[in-house]
Design an enzyme around this catalytic site. Sequence first.
Site, PDB file in Angstrom:
ATOM      1  N   ASP A 117     -18.025 -47.427  20.084  1.00  0.00           N
ATOM      2  CA  ASP A 117     -18.278 -46.730  21.209  1.00  0.00           C
ATOM      3  C   ASP A 117     -18.719 -45.333  20.690  1.00  0.00           C
ATOM      4  OD1 ASP A 117     -18.560 -45.846  23.925  1.00  0.00           O
ATOM      5  OD2 ASP A 117     -16.564 -44.803  23.499  1.00  0.00           O
TER       6      ASP A 117
ATOM      7  N   ASP B 239     -18.952 -41.522  22.854  1.00  0.00           N
ATOM      8  CA  ASP B 239     -18.186 -40.622  23.408  1.00  0.00           C
ATOM      9  C   ASP B 239     -16.697 -40.979  23.422  1.00  0.00           C
ATOM     10  OD1 ASP B 239     -20.743 -39.323  23.544  1.00  0.00           O
ATOM     11  OD2 ASP B 239     -20.950 -39.952  25.627  1.00  0.00           O
TER      12      ASP B 239
END
Length: 438
Positions: free
Chosen positions: A264, A266
Amino acid sequence: MKAVIMAGGRGKRIASLDSSIPKPMFRLCGKPILEYQLQWLKKQEIDEVILVTGYLGHVIREYFGDGTGAAPEGGRNIGIPLKYINEESPLGTAGALYYLKDTMKEDFLLINGDIIFDIDLERFYKAHQTFGGLATILTHPNDHPFDSGIIEADEKGLVRKWLHKEDKRKWYGNRVNAGIHILSPGLFLHAERRGLFKQPQRVDLDREILRPLIEDRQLYAYMSPEYVKDMGTPERYRMVERDLLKGKVEKRNLSRRQKAVFLDRDGTMNEYRGYIRTPEDLVLLPGTGKAVKRLNESGYLVIVVTNQPVIARGELTEEQLREIHDRMETLLGEQGAYVDDIFYCPHHPDGGFPGEVASLKIPCSCRKPEPGMLLKAADKYNIDLKNSWMAGDSERDMRAGKAAGCHTAGVGGLQNADFTCGSLAEFVDFLLGREEGD
């Protein structure tokens, strides 16, 4: 298919190791670079290899002969017929192609003579045929993009820009020319129309042959995470030798099943600041570069999978998102790290936002927690999902990873994961420590 190897390089930066032989004859684990290349070409069932030699070219000819061991002077039996073009005076990286313009009637492979590689040629050639251009260059991420030529291409592989070392750059994607090309015979006519190949002359392959194809939409890039490394410096030379000893080179060939770590973005790689809308908003978390670099060196593919609903909401264009990711890749590259690919979902199912893009306001199979991005990456790179990991800081990351059949790592103390950790660095410590234990 025939192959041409540009084996005339002197290798000024690496000459400190041995100045008595040409660069392609430097030995790795007891065998010349050029011999590794020829053995790979034999495995790919290449019909004939043309060696372009120059500096100390006689050393190459005496070692390999005609490639079959049948030449009067003997030579190594590689099992592929070899022919030679010897440059009496240096003709640059492409001038010797003048001698091939009337004999190359089909697509051919052109390889730099100072690289160790192992790629799936069938995939590469299928891409070239699909693109339909005059040239396809193999591009890849590397650990020193700041001193490499950077290729910018669209989603269909069409090259839009080529940044050489001397060209001004700020943020850039880590997509580097690897030194492996497939060229079509029409390339010679294109060059002749520009006044080249009328006679033997010094010609620069990148600047005078390939880069001018961009304007005519005839240059394509094939992106691959497979192993390709040059021996430009003594440090890189020693790194490649270590990789050969570990078996890392052949393992990265995409005909073999790959392992990946899906990340992922952020909150996992960079500071969470809500929706990021400018490159300057993206700030890597401490330890991210080192952690990603360790994954690169381990042999895992590193693939970013990120939801970007701001595109559907009309708050960010895909070109602006590319600039944000260019900054991320630049920052990683400065630390010797890279990601192998980036997948993003531009969709968002809910409406009612000013300026929203109606065509993207749809339910989809790629928006996490759906596993679509992971499945797409797995198909593209022959990834073994059951031996791969999804690392993220949200429940939707964990659900996407589990739906794809991956192990999961919850970053920032996230529970409901196969492994819970405080940071990406902690997860990498766990993953690589476990593998060393195996």
